[in-house]
Scaffold this motif. Structure first.
Motif, PDB file in Angstrom:
ATOM      1  N   LEU A 231      84.611   2.831  40.996  1.00 13.36           N
ATOM      2  CA  LEU A 231      84.075   3.638  42.091  1.00 13.36           C
ATOM      3  C   LEU A 231      83.169   4.763  41.569  1.00 13.36           C
ATOM      4  O   LEU A 231      82.160   5.101  42.188  1.00 13.36           O
ATOM      5  CB  LEU A 231      85.210   4.222  42.929  1.00 13.36           C
ATOM      6  CG  LEU A 231      86.018   3.212  43.744  1.00 13.36           C
ATOM      7  CD1 LEU A 231      87.153   3.910  44.489  1.00 13.36           C
ATOM      8  CD2 LEU A 231      85.118   2.461  44.736  1.00 13.36           C
ATOM      9  N   CYS A 232      83.538   5.316  40.423  1.00 14.98           N
ATOM     10  CA  CYS A 232      82.719   6.388  39.854  1.00 14.98           C
ATOM     11  C   CYS A 232      81.413   5.868  39.275  1.00 14.98           C
ATOM     12  O   CYS A 232      80.453   6.629  39.116  1.00 14.98           O
ATOM     13  CB  CYS A 232      83.502   7.137  38.773  1.00 14.98           C
ATOM     14  SG  CYS A 232      84.892   8.088  39.418  1.00 14.98           S
ATOM     15  N   LYS A 423      68.589  -4.727  40.903  1.00 12.75           N
ATOM     16  CA  LYS A 423      68.931  -4.353  42.278  1.00 12.75           C
ATOM     17  C   LYS A 423      70.423  -4.515  42.542  1.00 12.75           C
ATOM     18  O   LYS A 423      71.026  -3.764  43.318  1.00 12.75           O
ATOM     19  CB  LYS A 423      68.120  -5.207  43.257  1.00 12.75           C
ATOM     20  CG  LYS A 423      68.333  -4.845  44.717  1.00 12.75           C
ATOM     21  CD  LYS A 423      67.463  -5.710  45.618  1.00 12.75           C
ATOM     22  CE  LYS A 423      67.683  -5.364  47.089  1.00 12.75           C
ATOM     23  NZ  LYS A 423      66.850  -6.209  47.989  1.00 12.75           N
ATOM     24  N   HIS A 424      71.040  -5.503  41.902  1.00 13.67           N
ATOM     25  CA  HIS A 424      72.462  -5.793  42.136  1.00 13.67           C
ATOM     26  C   HIS A 424      73.307  -5.381  40.930  1.00 13.67           C
ATOM     27  O   HIS A 424      74.283  -6.058  40.572  1.00 13.67           O
ATOM     28  CB  HIS A 424      72.660  -7.289  42.428  1.00 13.67           C
ATOM     29  CG  HIS A 424      72.007  -7.738  43.698  1.00 13.67           C
ATOM     30  ND1 HIS A 424      70.688  -8.137  43.746  1.00 13.67           N
ATOM     31  CD2 HIS A 424      72.482  -7.821  44.970  1.00 13.67           C
ATOM     32  CE1 HIS A 424      70.385  -8.477  44.992  1.00 13.67           C
ATOM     33  NE2 HIS A 424      71.448  -8.284  45.745  1.00 13.67           N
ATOM     34  N   LYS A 425      72.954  -4.264  40.328  1.00 10.90           N
ATOM     35  CA  LYS A 425      73.698  -3.768  39.160  1.00 10.90           C
ATOM     36  C   LYS A 425      75.156  -3.490  39.499  1.00 10.90           C
ATOM     37  O   LYS A 425      76.044  -3.642  38.656  1.00 10.90           O
ATOM     38  CB  LYS A 425      73.016  -2.498  38.635  1.00 10.90           C
ATOM     39  CG  LYS A 425      73.648  -1.934  37.374  1.00 10.90           C
ATOM     40  CD  LYS A 425      72.906  -0.693  36.906  1.00 10.90           C
ATOM     41  CE  LYS A 425      73.588  -0.085  35.690  1.00 10.90           C
ATOM     42  NZ  LYS A 425      72.889   1.152  35.226  1.00 10.90           N
ATOM     43  N   THR A 429      78.657  -4.320  37.425  1.00  8.08           N
ATOM     44  CA  THR A 429      79.704  -3.339  37.146  1.00  8.08           C
ATOM     45  C   THR A 429      81.063  -3.839  37.628  1.00  8.08           C
ATOM     46  O   THR A 429      82.074  -3.728  36.922  1.00  8.08           O
ATOM     47  CB  THR A 429      79.379  -2.001  37.830  1.00  8.08           C
ATOM     48  OG1 THR A 429      78.066  -1.569  37.446  1.00  8.08           O
ATOM     49  CG2 THR A 429      80.388  -0.930  37.453  1.00  8.08           C
ATOM     50  N   LEU A 430      81.085  -4.413  38.832  1.00  2.00           N
ATOM     51  CA  LEU A 430      82.329  -4.953  39.373  1.00  2.00           C
ATOM     52  C   LEU A 430      82.852  -6.089  38.504  1.00  2.00           C
ATOM     53  O   LEU A 430      84.055  -6.165  38.206  1.00  2.00           O
ATOM     54  CB  LEU A 430      82.107  -5.451  40.801  1.00  2.00           C
ATOM     55  CG  LEU A 430      83.312  -6.114  41.492  1.00  2.00           C
ATOM     56  CD1 LEU A 430      84.469  -5.126  41.600  1.00  2.00           C
ATOM     57  CD2 LEU A 430      82.922  -6.656  42.861  1.00  2.00           C
ATOM     58  N   GLY A 431      81.956  -6.976  38.084  1.00  2.00           N
ATOM     59  CA  GLY A 431      82.368  -8.100  37.242  1.00  2.00           C
ATOM     60  C   GLY A 431      82.946  -7.645  35.916  1.00  2.00           C
ATOM     61  O   GLY A 431      83.991  -8.151  35.463  1.00  2.00           O
ATOM     62  N   VAL A 432      82.293  -6.670  35.274  1.00  2.93           N
ATOM     63  CA  VAL A 432      82.794  -6.152  33.996  1.00  2.93           C
ATOM     64  C   VAL A 432      84.146  -5.480  34.186  1.00  2.93           C
ATOM     65  O   VAL A 432      85.062  -5.633  33.361  1.00  2.93           O
ATOM     66  CB  VAL A 432      81.774  -5.169  33.381  1.00  2.93           C
ATOM     67  CG1 VAL A 432      82.356  -4.501  32.141  1.00  2.93           C
ATOM     68  CG2 VAL A 432      80.480  -5.893  33.017  1.00  2.93           C
TER      69      VAL A 432
END
Length: 648
Positions: A231-232, A423-425, A429-432
């Motif tokens: 979230l951060c 654009k979908h970074k 982040t969610l995947g990592v």
């Protein structure tokens, strides 16, 4: 007015500060609109401080200090800071800022060495996995401190053994305190906090190969920890840059509160004296200098890739020289300050038990989850102090974890480089984060602490030293120190000071080599309390350490094999030559030898060679460049007109 690619109405006068801000009117737009920048330089400094200042400042440095001569240890410590820490910190910041690329992309400077970037990613992956497990345990203790009575205060719990002996309600040793003093004299007395840690929180197994069941409370806290980190970082540096205003500053508030409380306790002065009293004869011991160099190197986060990544979001002309000095000194001052906090409380506990401070001093998880929590049970309103202490540990850990995750995400996004991935970074982040959580699940089993310490001791040890040494060699001797000094001068407006040039070329590599030799000579197989790790687990540890280093020769051989040339020497020369796109990310900053021309900046050209086209070619080229950087400005009546900008 200076040209740029920031879109309509992005005019700005030439008389700007080096960080790109107009005097009296800060520029809100990103300089690099495609990749993004920090909201301001305070965010970058706070993030870097949060990255460098971590759990090691609290649970490792104070212990190293008292073990290596107290105040005398400060001398080699600050010597290593000046000659190794700050120069390496400045080198990595300037490296990432110049190219505006993460730890993979920057190796366009010499593509054969891109394996160094992959090694940094491997190291950051290992650290990110186990570091968040430590944070999740701090979360667990934080939640367990929300009670009227800390659960590790007394020995009347189901998880306690007959050997348990508490300290609450006792005073100086008398007949009733034989068990307490027995612990410090080597007998089998165990504290309630130690049994709570081993038998309840971890429910530790008897062997590293005996995983047992997953500890569900720890697993739940691990999920909470990864959710907080995600979230951060949901908007990259735009969101984490705002969070660090709290996560990087509030630990100092907590440290100060604990310090004020600690020094008011009886026996605190004895603890601080034990921490600081110099033993000058120990300066002659090579181990003391080795510990000082290692602590500086690992504490600042060199060779993790995080410094390069964080600096890559700076504006091109930011004064990273100033930042490197501020952040490095802040990190080391925090370590010293944390020592006062830790040893004031431990001195109080030693006074309460009537024993020497060395009997209660510890480091690593033993300090954070056993010794210090036990000392806090002796204080009035102990749950409050426990909440503050573990909240501080959580914030210190999160500051480092933010940068570790951002390092991996930035490297992936920069490497793919498509508009869609940028654009979908958030999805990256969610995947990592999900992968990191899943890989951390084995560390929440009953054998998890064994694996956590194995990763801590091997995954981020001598491999970091090798990576950092090769990075210095590549930049200073393969790319060329003169080229790099000119790059820094073009970016900052002044060349690197003479002292730093000498450190980059000679002094720092020598110190790094010394650290490596010291690490090898002083190597001892890892143990945990009385548990001796089996040989097969040590092999796994060495494989983890080598997995990051092996990336360097493997990728180097691959790059040589796939480079242009008919002979090995031609392919080698082609592999180490800077990529044609190496240099500042924005066209407006590509001046001098990075300026676009018919001979420079094209595929296959040598960027390191100056060229002088004919006058006719220069005129035609200048006309083309004027057309390329012309701005289309929307008029107030809805019409448009094109206004070419003067060449910078």
């Amino acid at each position: 007015y200076s040209g740029g690619h920031e879109g309509p109405f992005s005019w700005r006068p030439r008389s700007t500060f080096q960080n790109g801000a107009v005097p009296g009117e800060p520029v809100k737009k990103d300089e690099n609109t495609r990749r993004g920048n920090w909201g301001n330089q305070i965010e970058f400094v706070l993030t870097s401080v949060g990255y460098a200042v971590g759990l090691g400042n609290v649970w490792r440095f104070p212990y190293l200090c008292y073990r290596n001569g107290g105040g005398a240890f400060m001398f080699p410590y600050f010597i290593m800071l000046v000659f190794c820490g700050i120069p390496l910190f400045f080198l990595e910041l300037s490296f990432g800022q110049f190219a505006s690329l993460g730890c993979l992309g920057v190796w366009k400077v010499s593509p054969m060495f891109k394996g160094v970037g992959y090694g940094m990613m491997v190291v950051s992956t290992y650290i990110g996995i186990y570091y968040n497990v430590v944070i999740c345990i701090a979360f667990y203790y934080f939640f367990m401190s929300m009670t009227n009575l800390l659960p590790w205060t007394y020995c009347n719990n189901p998880w306690n053994t007959p050997d348990c002996s508490g300290v609450v309600g006792t005073s100086r040793p008398n007949g009733s305190l034989a068990n307490v003093t027995g612990m410090v004299n080597g007998t089998k007395r165990t504290s309630p906090s130690e049994e709570y840690w081993r038998n309840y929180v971890l429910n530790i197994s008897d062997d590293i190969g005996n995983f047992g069941e997953v500890r569900l409370p720890i697993l739940g806290c691990l999920a909470v920890s990864w959710v907080v980190v995600f979230l951060c970082l949901i908007r990259g540096v735009k969101s984490s840059g705002k969070v660090v205003y709290f996560t990087a500053t509030f630990p100092y508030v907590v440290l100060t509160i604990l310090f004020v409380r600690g020094i008011t306790l009886e026996g605190a002065i004895d603890g601080i004296k034990y921490y600081l009293t110099p033993q000058w004869k120990m300066i002659l011991d090579a181990k003391v200098w080795g510990d000082a160099a290692s602590q500086i190197f690992y504490s600042l986060g060199c060779a993790w890739g995080g410094l390069i990544t964080m600096a890559s979001y700076n504006k091109f002309h930011n004064n990273c020289y100033r930042d490197s000095i501020i952040i490095s000194i802040t990190n080391c001052a925090t370590s010293v300050y944390a020592g006062f906090v830790i040893f004031s409380i431990l001195g109080f506990m030693a006074h309460h038990l009537g024993v020497d401070v060395s009997a209660v001093a510890d480091h690593g998880p033993g300090l954070a989850f056993v010794a210090y929590p036990e000392a806090l049970t002796l204080l009035p309103i102990s749950p409050l102090w426990s909440l503050l202490f573990f909240f501080m540990l959580i914030l210190l850990g999160l500051g480092t974890q933010f940068c570790l995750l951002e390092t991996l995400v930035t490297a992936i996004v920069d490497e793919i480089g498509t508009d869609w991935i940028i654009k979908h970074k958030t999805l990256v982040t969610l995947g990592v984060a999900i992968v990191g959580f899943l890989l951390g699940v084995p560390l929440t089993t009953r054998a998890g602490i064994y694996w956590l310490l194995l990763m801590d001791n091997y995954a981020a040890s001598f491999s970091l030293v090798i990576i950092s040494c090769i990075m210095c060699i590549c930049i200073m001797y393969v790319y060329g120190h003169r080229n790099y000094f000119k790059d820094v001068e073009m970016m900052l407006g002044f060349p690197p000071p003479f002292f730093f040039r000498m450190c980059w070329r000679f002094i720092s590599p020598v110190i790094i080599t010394f650290i490596l030799i010291f690490t090898v000579i002083q190597y001892k197989p890892i143990t945990y309390n009385k548990y001796i790790y089996p040989g097969w687990s040590l092999v796994i540890g060495f494989c983890m350490a080598l997995s990051s280093v092996i990336c360097i020769p493997l990728y180097g051989l691959y790059k040589i094999a796939t480079s242009e040339g008919s002979t090995f020497s031609e392919r080698l020369k082609s592999a180490v030559k800077p990529h044609w796109s190496w240099g500042p990310a924005l066209q407006e900053h590509r001046v001098g030898r990075y300026a676009p021309s018919s001979l420079l900046g094209a595929p296959g050209s040598d960027i390191g060679v100056e060229a002088c086209p004919f006058k006719e070619e220069l005129k035609e080229e200048e006309k083309e460049k004027r057309d390329e950087i012309s701005l289309t400005i929307q008029g107030s009546n809805g019409s448009t007109h094109t206004s070419p900008l003067p060449m910078a």
